[in-house]
Design a protein around this motif. Structure first.
Motif, PDB file in Angstrom:
ATOM      1  N   THR A 157     -24.642 -14.034  27.790  1.00  0.00           N
ATOM      2  CA  THR A 157     -25.136 -13.153  26.724  1.00  0.00           C
ATOM      3  C   THR A 157     -25.744 -13.942  25.573  1.00  0.00           C
ATOM      4  OG1 THR A 157     -22.923 -13.097  25.727  1.00  0.00           O
ATOM      5  CG2 THR A 157     -23.479 -11.352  27.279  1.00  0.00           C
ATOM      6  N   GLY A 158     -25.228 -15.153  25.334  1.00  0.00           N
ATOM      7  CA  GLY A 158     -25.792 -15.989  24.287  1.00  0.00           C
ATOM      8  C   GLY A 158     -24.733 -16.673  23.439  1.00  0.00           C
ATOM      9  N   VAL A 159     -24.963 -17.938  23.102  1.00  0.00           N
ATOM     10  CA  VAL A 159     -24.103 -18.696  22.198  1.00  0.00           C
ATOM     11  C   VAL A 159     -24.997 -19.535  21.295  1.00  0.00           C
ATOM     12  CG1 VAL A 159     -22.194 -18.862  23.850  1.00  0.00           C
ATOM     13  CG2 VAL A 159     -23.897 -20.697  23.735  1.00  0.00           C
ATOM     14  N   HIS A 194     -29.903 -21.154  19.308  1.00  0.00           N
ATOM     15  CA  HIS A 194     -29.341 -19.968  19.963  1.00  0.00           C
ATOM     16  C   HIS A 194     -29.869 -19.969  21.394  1.00  0.00           C
ATOM     17  CE1 HIS A 194     -28.666 -15.313  19.592  1.00  0.00           C
ATOM     18  NE2 HIS A 194     -27.849 -15.878  20.454  1.00  0.00           N
ATOM     19  N   LEU A 195     -29.002 -19.872  22.394  1.00  0.00           N
ATOM     20  CA  LEU A 195     -29.458 -19.927  23.784  1.00  0.00           C
ATOM     21  C   LEU A 195     -28.629 -19.032  24.676  1.00  0.00           C
ATOM     22  CD1 LEU A 195     -27.332 -21.726  25.691  1.00  0.00           C
ATOM     23  CD2 LEU A 195     -28.314 -23.602  24.407  1.00  0.00           C
ATOM     24  N   GLY A 196     -29.195 -18.761  25.852  1.00  0.00           N
ATOM     25  CA  GLY A 196     -28.490 -17.994  26.872  1.00  0.00           C
ATOM     26  C   GLY A 196     -28.909 -18.463  28.251  1.00  0.00           C
ATOM     27  N   ILE A 197     -27.975 -18.463  29.199  1.00  0.00           N
ATOM     28  CA  ILE A 197     -28.242 -18.910  30.560  1.00  0.00           C
ATOM     29  C   ILE A 197     -28.822 -17.763  31.392  1.00  0.00           C
ATOM     30  CG2 ILE A 197     -27.175 -19.705  32.702  1.00  0.00           C
ATOM     31  CD1 ILE A 197     -27.393 -21.884  30.694  1.00  0.00           C
ATOM     32  N   LYS A 234     -37.716 -21.899  41.327  1.00  0.00           N
ATOM     33  CA  LYS A 234     -38.496 -20.899  40.589  1.00  0.00           C
ATOM     34  C   LYS A 234     -37.616 -19.855  39.892  1.00  0.00           C
ATOM     35  CE  LYS A 234     -42.260 -22.912  41.676  1.00  0.00           C
ATOM     36  NZ  LYS A 234     -42.960 -23.716  40.622  1.00  0.00           N
ATOM     37  N   THR A 235     -36.328 -20.105  39.832  1.00  0.00           N
ATOM     38  CA  THR A 235     -35.424 -19.218  39.110  1.00  0.00           C
ATOM     39  C   THR A 235     -35.417 -19.578  37.633  1.00  0.00           C
ATOM     40  OG1 THR A 235     -33.992 -19.034  41.059  1.00  0.00           O
ATOM     41  CG2 THR A 235     -33.030 -18.427  38.929  1.00  0.00           C
ATOM     42  N   LYS A 236     -35.518 -18.584  36.766  1.00  0.00           N
ATOM     43  CA  LYS A 236     -35.438 -18.860  35.331  1.00  0.00           C
ATOM     44  C   LYS A 236     -34.091 -19.505  35.023  1.00  0.00           C
ATOM     45  CE  LYS A 236     -38.368 -15.064  33.645  1.00  0.00           C
ATOM     46  NZ  LYS A 236     -38.397 -13.861  32.755  1.00  0.00           N
ATOM     47  N   SER A 237     -34.090 -20.442  34.072  1.00  0.00           N
ATOM     48  CA  SER A 237     -32.859 -21.173  33.809  1.00  0.00           C
ATOM     49  C   SER A 237     -32.223 -20.860  32.458  1.00  0.00           C
ATOM     50  CB  SER A 237     -33.109 -22.681  33.912  1.00  0.00           C
ATOM     51  OG  SER A 237     -34.156 -23.078  33.042  1.00  0.00           O
ATOM     52  N   VAL A 238     -33.006 -20.772  31.380  1.00  0.00           N
ATOM     53  CA  VAL A 238     -32.414 -20.634  30.051  1.00  0.00           C
ATOM     54  C   VAL A 238     -33.437 -20.085  29.067  1.00  0.00           C
ATOM     55  CG1 VAL A 238     -33.039 -22.997  29.379  1.00  0.00           C
ATOM     56  CG2 VAL A 238     -31.097 -21.887  28.253  1.00  0.00           C
ATOM     57  N   TRP A 239     -32.961 -19.445  28.013  1.00  0.00           N
ATOM     58  CA  TRP A 239     -33.834 -19.090  26.890  1.00  0.00           C
ATOM     59  C   TRP A 239     -33.293 -19.737  25.623  1.00  0.00           C
ATOM     60  CZ3 TRP A 239     -31.128 -16.732  23.029  1.00  0.00           C
ATOM     61  CH2 TRP A 239     -30.056 -15.916  23.354  1.00  0.00           C
TER      62      TRP A 239
END
Length: 251
Positions: free
Chosen positions: A165-167, A101-104, A230-235
């Motif tokens: 939002t997440g896929v 499960h991830l989100g950008i 330094k920008t967050k990329s993914v969770w």
């Protein structure tokens, strides 16, 4: 039978307890053996260092943090990855399902920036670095899927919005029993599980499917902009691997 003697009664209770304990122990061992080829992540806030030491290896631990029961990549750089240390692709005939499960978090739309899986690397046991390149499998931030090489297709607006939002990404590695495999790769809708897009690749050599599992965040930064880096990329969360081609490793 009525046990009148206290000594005999205590011995009987002890025998029953011991038998029950051994039964539970054997049952737990059987269960562990049966599910030893299954892995499910369990990211908990405040345990980043523990997880990275016990279950995972990454070149730059400070680039990752655990929060909201998920692990986030704190940078937008090339080839940021986390290798799983407790499971690997075995050199045998079998099938595998990999799901995450991830989100950008970085909304820059590009066919060069992507997140997903890397499979088949061989890690040096002492230094934990790659000594053989595996296969990249992921989704670009323009909403296109790829296996091996990046896809130059036009952007998919529906998937771009879904990624924010997440896929779920799902990879099926299917043994064709002819010395090769089919890779079936899908992006699934977060709530319903509906397939949003899907691609496949046939006749993948079994030699490419031996080695480690990794999660990847790959963001190209052609201008070497430190702010962009330094920008967050993914969770990521709910990373699951299971199948007969998976083996459990001792760490």
């Amino acid at each position: 039978m009525i046990l009148k003697s206290p000594i005999l009664f205590c011995s009987f209770k002890k025998l029953v307890f011991t038998s029950f304990f051994l039964f539970c122990l054997l049952a737990s061992c059987t269960k562990e053996t049966a599910f030893s080829n299954t892995f499910t992540s369990n990211f908990k806030e405040g345990e980043t260092e523990q997880y990275l030491k016990l279950d995972y290896w990454t070149k730059n631990p400070k680039d990752w943090q655990v929060t909201n029961d998920r692990i986030e990549c704190l940078v937008s750089e090339k080839n940021s990855n986390i290798h799983l240390l407790t499971r690997r692709l075995e050199n045998n005939n079998g099938d595998i399902e990999i799901k995450v499960h991830l989100g950008i978090l970085n909304d820059e739309v590009s066919n060069k920036n992507w997140v997903g899986f890397h499979i088949g690397d061989k890690l040096n046991e002492k230094d934990n670095y790659n000594i053989r390149k595996g296969i990249d499998i992921g989704i670009c931030t323009n909403g296109t899927l790829f296996i091996g090489k990046l896809n130059s297709n036009q952007k998919n607006s529906n998937l771009i919005n879904a990624l924010k939002t997440g896929v779920y990404l799902q990879l099926l590695i299917i043994n064709n029993k002819k010395g090769n495999y089919t890779l079936d790769f899908s992006a699934l809708e977060e709530k319903s599980g509906k397939v949003l897009t899907r691609i496949s690749k046939k006749n993948v050599s079994e030699k490419q499917l031996v080695g480690s599992f990794s999660l990847v965040s790959n963001f190209e930064n052609e201008n070497n902009n430190s702010t962009a880096n330094k920008t967050k990329s993914v969770w990521f969360k709910e990373w699951k691997i299971e199948g007969s081609k998976v083996t459990r490793l001792k760490v």
